[in-house]
Design a protein around this motif. Structure first.
Motif, mmCIF file in Angstrom:
data_model
loop_
_atom_site.group_PDB
_atom_site.id
_atom_site.type_symbol
_atom_site.label_atom_id
_atom_site.label_comp_id
_atom_site.label_asym_id
_atom_site.label_seq_id
_atom_site.Cartn_x
_atom_site.Cartn_y
_atom_site.Cartn_z
ATOM 1 N N GLU A 1 2.125 7.444 -6.406
ATOM 2 C CA GLU A 1 1.155 8.484 -6.760
ATOM 3 C C GLU A 1 1.681 9.864 -6.375
ATOM 4 O O GLU A 1 1.525 10.837 -7.119
ATOM 5 C CB GLU A 1 -0.171 8.190 -6.044
ATOM 6 C CG GLU A 1 -1.346 9.034 -6.526
ATOM 7 C CD GLU A 1 -1.741 8.696 -7.941
ATOM 8 O OE1 GLU A 1 -2.294 9.596 -8.607
ATOM 9 O OE2 GLU A 1 -1.485 7.566 -8.397
ATOM 10 N N ILE A 2 2.305 9.973 -5.192
ATOM 11 C CA ILE A 2 2.862 11.258 -4.752
ATOM 12 C C ILE A 2 4.023 11.682 -5.651
ATOM 13 O O ILE A 2 4.183 12.859 -5.984
ATOM 14 C CB ILE A 2 3.334 11.159 -3.273
ATOM 15 C CG1 ILE A 2 2.129 10.912 -2.361
ATOM 16 C CG2 ILE A 2 4.072 12.421 -2.848
ATOM 17 C CD1 ILE A 2 2.498 10.586 -0.929
ATOM 18 N N SER B 1 -1.143 1.606 11.067
ATOM 19 C CA SER B 1 -2.449 1.966 10.524
ATOM 20 C C SER B 1 -3.508 1.895 11.611
ATOM 21 O O SER B 1 -3.620 0.898 12.320
ATOM 22 C CB SER B 1 -2.816 1.024 9.362
ATOM 23 O OG SER B 1 -4.088 1.339 8.883
ATOM 24 N N LEU C 1 5.155 8.436 6.510
ATOM 25 C CA LEU C 1 4.014 7.579 6.188
ATOM 26 C C LEU C 1 4.111 6.198 6.812
ATOM 27 O O LEU C 1 3.103 5.483 6.901
ATOM 28 C CB LEU C 1 3.891 7.427 4.660
ATOM 29 C CG LEU C 1 3.566 8.702 3.875
ATOM 30 C CD1 LEU C 1 3.598 8.412 2.375
ATOM 31 C CD2 LEU C 1 2.194 9.241 4.269
ATOM 32 N N ALA D 1 -7.537 5.623 -6.543
ATOM 33 C CA ALA D 1 -6.214 6.242 -6.435
ATOM 34 C C ALA D 1 -5.198 5.220 -5.942
ATOM 35 O O ALA D 1 -4.052 5.180 -6.396
ATOM 36 C CB ALA D 1 -6.273 7.444 -5.482
ATOM 37 N N ASP D 2 -5.637 4.381 -5.030
ATOM 38 C CA ASP D 2 -4.814 3.274 -4.543
ATOM 39 C C ASP D 2 -5.505 1.980 -4.958
ATOM 40 O O ASP D 2 -6.608 1.681 -4.496
ATOM 41 C CB ASP D 2 -4.695 3.348 -3.019
ATOM 42 C CG ASP D 2 -3.778 2.262 -2.469
ATOM 43 O OD1 ASP D 2 -3.365 1.389 -3.255
ATOM 44 O OD2 ASP D 2 -3.481 2.305 -1.272
ATOM 45 N N ALA E 1 2.304 2.030 -3.411
ATOM 46 C CA ALA E 1 1.309 2.613 -4.313
ATOM 47 C C ALA E 1 1.097 4.102 -4.012
ATOM 48 O O ALA E 1 0.990 4.928 -4.919
ATOM 49 C CB ALA E 1 -0.005 1.856 -4.190
ATOM 50 N N ARG E 2 1.062 4.440 -2.723
ATOM 51 C CA ARG E 2 0.876 5.849 -2.349
ATOM 52 C C ARG E 2 2.089 6.692 -2.743
ATOM 53 O O ARG E 2 1.947 7.809 -3.231
ATOM 54 C CB ARG E 2 0.634 5.945 -0.842
ATOM 55 C CG ARG E 2 -0.719 5.389 -0.408
ATOM 56 C CD ARG E 2 -0.866 5.374 1.087
ATOM 57 N NE ARG E 2 -2.128 4.790 1.495
ATOM 58 C CZ ARG E 2 -2.423 4.467 2.746
ATOM 59 N NH1 ARG E 2 -1.521 4.677 3.706
ATOM 60 N NH2 ARG E 2 -3.595 3.933 3.050
ATOM 61 N N LEU E 3 3.294 6.151 -2.510
ATOM 62 C CA LEU E 3 4.504 6.893 -2.865
ATOM 63 C C LEU E 3 4.588 7.117 -4.376
ATOM 64 O O LEU E 3 4.988 8.199 -4.836
ATOM 65 C CB LEU E 3 5.744 6.129 -2.383
ATOM 66 C CG LEU E 3 5.978 6.088 -0.869
ATOM 67 C CD1 LEU E 3 7.111 5.127 -0.537
ATOM 68 C CD2 LEU E 3 6.283 7.484 -0.331
ATOM 69 N N LYS F 1 0.833 -1.205 0.000
ATOM 70 C CA LYS F 1 0.000 0.000 0.000
ATOM 71 C C LYS F 1 0.867 1.254 0.000
ATOM 72 O O LYS F 1 0.574 2.229 -0.703
ATOM 73 C CB LYS F 1 -0.928 0.013 1.220
ATOM 74 C CG LYS F 1 -2.104 -0.922 1.105
ATOM 75 C CD LYS F 1 -3.054 -0.706 2.277
ATOM 76 C CE LYS F 1 -4.288 -1.577 2.140
ATOM 77 N NZ LYS F 1 -5.251 -1.341 3.252
ATOM 78 N N LEU F 2 1.928 1.227 0.809
ATOM 79 C CA LEU F 2 2.810 2.384 0.903
ATOM 80 C C LEU F 2 3.488 2.656 -0.439
ATOM 81 O O LEU F 2 3.630 3.810 -0.853
ATOM 82 C CB LEU F 2 3.859 2.154 2.009
ATOM 83 C CG LEU F 2 4.836 3.307 2.273
ATOM 84 C CD1 LEU F 2 4.082 4.575 2.623
ATOM 85 C CD2 LEU F 2 5.811 2.940 3.385
#
Length: 619
Positions: free
Chosen positions: A203-204, A252, A248, A285-286, A199-201, A196-197
């Protein structure tokens, strides 16, 4: 000492021989051929002229020029005419500029600085940028006849041009070739889910770094074995991503939850298909936020696994899909009306002899039985809520009147309870055997047959547009046996003969409103034999003298009457059944009143039932 003197004398001789000389040169309208000869003499160079160069040249000089500069001036003049000068062993040769690259030009090492006037070939290695991108940017700096190509394998630029142009290209490349070396950084993940991390990175990173610039490109790779994020970028960008990971990579507070939605009004299989289609077309988005949706047929429920924020949106969709469905209760009457009997009935009772067998005739006759002199509200036990069914009472009285007097015959009176937008059907009939052929063999004759259904099939699909309006898709199939093919003893002597009448239509009706669907006409001959009592029974004589046979053409009109009732809530179904029971009683009372007044009227014309005198009998 003698050796030192020898070195000194040698160096002095080299300097004298290589010393540049200045000459005063100035001319006007000088033929290019003569100018070539002049340069050859001054520079003491042998020049081979394979191509005649036409034209003249002017040169104005205020100060002396060096002899080697004359060679550059000559090359400039030749270039303007499409030619150039190349070195070929101990001499120079004039060739076309476009062919110079194929003339074994001198190749200079890529790290060596260029000088002179003759075209050369040199390779330039690009370190920090894509060679094709660099080539596109510097192509305008080379001469028209220069050659430039790229070698992607070594990210190298190969150029053939004049030394000054090549030096200019090298200077520009030096400025734009960032030559920023990428570094690799492995960052272990302690708390967050690495996938998950990552995927977020990623996108950022799209917002922070311009991936179209090679120097800014950042690659974020997941290593599941190490549960770590691998960063490949320049050192500056690596530090930025590493800082993001430190912020990040926390425990969670929210994890995936499981939600079970028990359905009350819908089938789980249909709801699952709708949800799957909706979710598949959404972009998250994720990607890991995409929920997992399944169903349980045993408990008729939808099971959703995902984050609460996503489940909240799915719950809204399920609530809408699981809303209580409209139901439509449809009463149908399938009736055969005999045209001749209906006409005779009209003449007998003074209905203008109208053809009541047709749709328009039925409505016309119904109107005569629903005049203002016999309003629904005058019938005992009636209530104001049944005022809207006044037309239905008149139509019901008309059909009962036709059946009572032998002009009509009820084929079937089916009823269907349909769910909105779903087809419902009913079949009433029997199955008969029809022979398809015979096979003769040693064991005898074998008859093959097939079974076919013969009866009434009614299919209705409702589509409710409001509480009091519904669209009906109707399909009716009526099959009858015209000839059973059996003898008087019940033995099969021929194939049975069947008939088939079919109606497909669509109608928009209000709640409780009836519609007549007709147009199916069957014609046949009817044979009637009449004779005088006793005399007609005398053999031979009675048949010819005292009896007669008449053949008439009969027509039967098949009509279908549909009446839908819209039910918005399931608890209203019981109330509808009660109301329909009251309506049936009111219909019987209404018929009784109507038939009494018609009998009193006798054969008087009662076409205008708005007159109380016509309905109360002849005066």
């Amino acid at each position: 000492m003698k050796f030192v003197r020898f070195i000194f004398l040698t160096l002095s001789l080299v300097l004298v021989l290589s010393a540049r000389e200045q000459v005063n040169v100035s001319f006007s309208n000088l033929a290019i051929d003569d100018f070539i000869k002049l340069v050859s003499k001054i520079t003491n160079k042998n020049i081979l002229i394979n191509n005649k160069v036409v034209g003249t040249v002017d040169f104005v000089s205020a100060t002396p020029v060096y002899d080697d500069e004359l060679l550059g001036i000559l090359i400039s003049v030749l270039e303007s005419k499409g030619f150039t000068l190349i070195e070929n062993g101990s001499l120079y040769e004039i060739v076309r500029s476009t062919d110079a690259a194929q003339s074994n030009l001198k190749v200079v090492n890529q790290d060596k600085r260029l000088h002179g006037s003759l075209m050369v070939t040199q390779a330039i290695t690009i370190k920090g940028e894509n060679v094709d991108i660099v080539a596109a940017k510097v192509r305008y700096l080379i001469s028209k006849t220069a050659k430039l190509m790229t070698m992607k394998e070594s990210n190298t630029l190969l150029i053939t041009d004049y030394p000054k142009n090549i030096e200019t290209v090298k200077a520009v490349i030096k400025d734009i070739d960032t030559n920023i070396q990428a570094v690799v950084k492995i960052v272990p993940i302690k708390f967050a889910e690495a996938k998950k991390l990552q995927a977020r990175l990623a996108e950022i990173a799209k917002s922070l770094f311009n991936d179209k610039v090679v120097a800014q490109e950042v690659k974020i790779i997941l290593d599941e074995n190490l549960n770590a994020i691998i960063i490949v970028a320049n050192e500056k960008n690596v530090k930025k991503v590493e800082l993001l990971i430190s912020k990040l990579d926390v425990e969670s507070k929210v994890s995936n939850t499981v939600q079970i939605f028990n359905l009350k009004n819908s089938d789980a299989k249909g709801v699952l298909a709708s949800l799957t289609e909706i979710v598949s077309k959404q972009t998250f988005a994720d990607p890991l936020l995409k929920p997992n949706i399944s169903m349980s047929e045993e408990i008729n429920a939808i099971i959703v696994v995902g984050e609460p924020s996503v489940i909240k949106g799915i719950k809204f969709i399920i609530d809408e899909l699981d809303m209580e469905k409209y139901q439509v209760y449809v009463q149908a009457r399938v009736i055969n009306i005999n045209k001749n009997n209906a006409e005779n009935l009209g003449i007998k009772w003074g209905f203008d002899g109208g053809i009541v067998g047709s749709d328009g005739g039925l409505y016309s006759l119904s109107a005569k039985m629903g005049g203002s002199s016999i309003p629904v509200l005058d019938v005992k036990n009636a209530d104001a809520i049944f005022e809207s069914f006044k037309v239905n009472f008149a139509l019901g009285a008309t059909l009962d009147f036709l059946q009572t007097n032998g002009a009509a015959q009820a084929v079937s009176n089916p009823s269907l309870l349909c769910v909105n937008n779903k087809e419902s059907s009913i079949y009433v009939g029997k199955t008969i055997s029809i022979s398809t052929g015979e096979t003769t063999g040693t064991a005898g004759t074998t008859t093959a047959s097939k079974r076919e259904d013969v009866g009434l099939t009614l299919k209705i699909k409702p589509r409710v547009s409001s509480v009091d309006k519904v669209t009906l898709d109707v399909e009716t199939i009526l099959e009858n046996i015209i000839d059973s093919g059996l003898s008087a003893d019940g033995e099969s002597i021929r194939q049975p003969v069947t008939s088939k009448q079919e109606v497909k239509t669509q109608a928009i009706l209000r709640h409780g409103e009836s519609i007549i669907i007709g147009g199916l006409v069957k014609s046949y001959d009817s044979v009637t034999k009449s004779k005088l009592p006793f005399l007609g029974d005398i053999p031979y004589i009675g048949e010819y003298l005292f009896s007669s046979t008449a053949t008439s053409t009969e027509q039967d009109n098949l009509i279908i009457i549909l009446t839908p009732y819209v039910i918005d809530k399931s608890e209203n179904l019981s109330q509808l059944q009660k109301d329909l029971g009251v309506l049936a009683n009111l219909q019987a009372e209404y018929n009784s009143e109507i038939f009494k007044k018609i009998e009193k009227a006798g054969s008087v014309n009662i076409s205008d039932t708005n007159s109380d005198q016509n309905l109360s009998g002849a005066k």
